[in-house]
Design an enzyme around this catalytic site. Structure first.
Site, mmCIF file in Angstrom:
data_model
loop_
_atom_site.group_PDB
_atom_site.id
_atom_site.type_symbol
_atom_site.label_atom_id
_atom_site.label_comp_id
_atom_site.label_asym_id
_atom_site.label_seq_id
_atom_site.Cartn_x
_atom_site.Cartn_y
_atom_site.Cartn_z
ATOM 1 N N ASP A 296 -60.006 -2.322 -21.928
ATOM 2 C CA ASP A 296 -59.751 -2.076 -23.352
ATOM 3 C C ASP A 296 -58.688 -3.009 -23.947
ATOM 4 O O ASP A 296 -58.055 -2.683 -24.942
ATOM 5 C CB ASP A 296 -59.329 -0.611 -23.630
ATOM 6 N N CYS B 182 -66.983 0.793 -21.191
ATOM 7 C CA CYS B 182 -66.645 0.512 -19.781
ATOM 8 C C CYS B 182 -67.820 0.385 -18.815
ATOM 9 O O CYS B 182 -68.004 -0.655 -18.184
ATOM 10 C CB CYS B 182 -65.736 1.619 -19.239
ATOM 11 N N ARG C 100 -69.118 -3.075 -16.856
ATOM 12 C CA ARG C 100 -68.860 -3.346 -15.432
ATOM 13 C C ARG C 100 -70.165 -3.563 -14.669
ATOM 14 O O ARG C 100 -70.243 -4.390 -13.748
ATOM 15 C CB ARG C 100 -68.052 -2.185 -14.827
ATOM 16 N N LYS D 160 -59.978 0.183 -11.196
ATOM 17 C CA LYS D 160 -60.974 1.131 -11.693
ATOM 18 C C LYS D 160 -62.382 0.725 -11.246
ATOM 19 O O LYS D 160 -62.721 -0.450 -11.237
ATOM 20 C CB LYS D 160 -60.889 1.143 -13.218
ATOM 21 N N SER E 131 -62.347 6.403 -15.305
ATOM 22 C CA SER E 131 -61.241 6.151 -16.240
ATOM 23 C C SER E 131 -60.077 7.116 -16.015
ATOM 24 O O SER E 131 -60.268 8.246 -15.560
ATOM 25 C CB SER E 131 -61.725 6.281 -17.685
ATOM 26 N N HIS F 142 -56.019 1.012 -20.833
ATOM 27 C CA HIS F 142 -56.835 2.157 -21.258
ATOM 28 C C HIS F 142 -55.909 3.366 -21.377
ATOM 29 O O HIS F 142 -55.036 3.555 -20.537
ATOM 30 C CB HIS F 142 -57.906 2.392 -20.186
ATOM 31 N N ASP G 246 -63.005 -5.554 -20.321
ATOM 32 C CA ASP G 246 -64.334 -4.924 -20.267
ATOM 33 C C ASP G 246 -64.920 -4.623 -21.639
ATOM 34 O O ASP G 246 -66.122 -4.405 -21.771
ATOM 35 C CB ASP G 246 -64.302 -3.651 -19.412
ATOM 36 N N ASN G 247 -64.079 -4.562 -22.651
ATOM 37 C CA ASN G 247 -64.535 -4.344 -24.038
ATOM 38 C C ASN G 247 -63.319 -4.487 -24.939
ATOM 39 O O ASN G 247 -62.197 -4.687 -24.446
ATOM 40 C CB ASN G 247 -65.208 -2.964 -24.221
ATOM 41 N N LYS H 27 -63.517 -1.392 -29.565
ATOM 42 C CA LYS H 27 -64.291 -0.753 -28.498
ATOM 43 C C LYS H 27 -65.373 0.186 -29.032
ATOM 44 O O LYS H 27 -65.120 0.984 -29.933
ATOM 45 C CB LYS H 27 -63.325 0.056 -27.619
HETATM 46 MG MG MG Z 1 -62.915 -0.117 -21.212
#
Ligand code: MG
Length: 454
Positions: free
Chosen positions: A33, A72, A76, A128, A153, A227, A279-280, A300
């Site tokens: 994030d 997420c 991934r 993660k 998460s 995150h 990831d975003n 996000k």
């Molecule tokens: Mg994320």
């Protein structure tokens, strides 16, 4: 007869260096994030990131780098399979895996780790996971020799009596989330002590690099932060100008510095490709704990640029010339690039969605024009081709009203209008036709597979 090659091979054998030992190491550092505007080298005036800034100054910084999805789990899945997540069933309107989800990354998917293992690589996942907790989907089932981190998460498994707004608090309760910390499949702490996660992840990463310095290795280092809920260790808490969010990012920056320092110390820097990304985009609805997409729109969960265009830095001193590139690339490209560097074969009968980045990374060559698809769940909401981006549907991030369909689609020129403010659909019907054709061509390659997130 020239005996030199034989002599060199013999010397290499005597010195304990096989051919495998000169294969480049691959390190992917993935933040969670982190927004396009959250690093010094991407223009943040409030968060200090000297290590990432140095990495960018020594390496190649991408202005137009994309995550594989807007949230997420599918992001991934895209990274580790080299394919858009709906191809593996890891995209759905439910968006991500939850602790009670039955599905996960299918065992039949050949992850980047599995491909690199066949090429002689040692592999580790740190941080993660979020691709499934059941047998077949866990890191140790998907090609990782070692794994240390959280299964999903850090805001999942919330305590029943936890107030709803605790997750976005600047001072969240340490025992608010019962997420476990696992080491090679065993729970070693529950709830995970979140304030020291970044530090402990980093120690594991550095130890792995030291232990595997003679073997080619693949390290997938997927940070828990920034995150929400936001935590930082005592050495960083309260130190940044941007509150606890800035503290967490500054600690992450320290971590990157430690990893790169370990590579330098072990004389591995020039033979290790390190890629840093996110990831975003930033979770904007978390307010001060949500980060920034800079000049990009939204964050996000959304397919506006802020949801998926993220920091992207590639580093390999002496091999990648320092610079900034405006070429479009994405995490989908890392799979074919890593395989090419490792001399590994791509999985059989599995279409990959990315492009080998080596010509751009090592020879400053332009990549061929190719489309990029912005999926939200299972649907393509937007498509980019060259500087142009068409939106078929738009919707803000989490919690925003339902999607709005656009017929004709909205069309933006990302060079002239990076903030996506002025649609120019009426002026460019030929561009729209090319983009629509690219979407059709892509969709023709997508097969129905069992859904994992529902
Ligand atoms: Mg994320």
């Amino acid at each position: 007869m020239n005996l030199l090659p034989t002599l060199f091979a013999l010397m290499a054998l005597l010195c304990g260096k096989s051919n495998a030992a000169v294969k480049p190491n691959i390190v992917i550092i993935y933040s969670d994030d982190l927004g396009y505007g959250d690093l010094g080298c991407y223009g943040s005036p409030v968060i200090r990131t000297p290590h990432l800034d140095r990495m960018a100054a020594e390496g190649l910084r991408f202005t137009d780098f994309y995550s594989g999805a807007e949230v997420c789990t599918p992001s991934r899945a895209a990274l580790l399979t080299g394919r858009y997540a709906l191809r593996s069933g890891m995209a759905s309107p439910r968006r991500v895996l939850f602790p009670e989800s039955k599905g996960g990354l299918p065992p039949a998917e050949v992850t980047l780790a599995e491909s690199l293992i066949t090429a002689g690589y040692a592999t580790a996942h740190i941080g993660k996971w979020h691709l499934g907790i059941h047998e077949g989907s866990r890191p140790q089932d998907q090609g990782f020799d070692e794994t240390f981190g959280l299964p999903y998460s850090n805001d999942m498994d919330a305590r029943a009596d936890l107030p709803k707004d605790a997750v976005g608090s600047p001072n969240p309760p340490a025992d608010g989330w019962n997420v476990p910390l696992l080491h090679n499949g065993k729970i070693i702490e529950q709830p995970a002590g979140q304030s020291t996660l970044t530090r402990r992840y980093t120690e594991h990463a550095v130890n792995f690099i030291r232990a595997k310095k003679d073997a080619p290795f693949f390290l997938y280092f997927a940070h828990t932060f920034p995150h929400v809920p936001m935590f930082a260790s005592p050495a960083f808490k309260g130190k940044s100008r941007a509150g606890i969010y800035g503290d967490a990012v500054e600690e992450l920056d320290w971590s990157v510095g430690e990893v790169l320092a370990a590579l330098r110390t072990q004389n591995l820097a020039e033979n290790t490709l390190v890629v840093f990304s996110s990831d975003n985009g930033p979770w904007l609805t978390m307010g001060n704990q949500g980060g920034s997409a800079g000049l990009l729109k939204d964050g996000k969960g959304s397919t506006w640029e802020g949801g998926m265009r993220v920091p992207g830095i590639a580093w390999m001193p002496g091999k990648i010339a320092p610079g900034v590139t405006t070429q479009m690339a994405s995490v989908l490209d890392l799979y074919p690039t890593a395989l090419a560097l490792a001399g590994a074969s791509p999985p059989k009968d599995t279409p990959l969605d990315g492009t080998d980045l080596r010509p751009l990374l090592f020879e400053q060559k332009s990549l061929p024009e190719r489309p990029f698809f912005y999926y939200r769940g299972k649907q393509i909401f937007a498509c980019r081709l060259g500087e142009w981006k068409a939106h078929f549907q738009t919707q803000g991030g989490f919690g925003s009203p339902k999607a709005e369909a656009h017929e004709p689609p909205l069309l933006f020129h990302l060079g002239l209008d990076p903030s996506e403010k002025r649609s120019v659909t009426a002026d460019h019907p030929e561009v729209l036709a090319r983009i629509q054709k690219a979407v059709e061509t892509h969709m023709a390659t997508v097969n129905a597979v069992p859904q994992q997130l529902d």
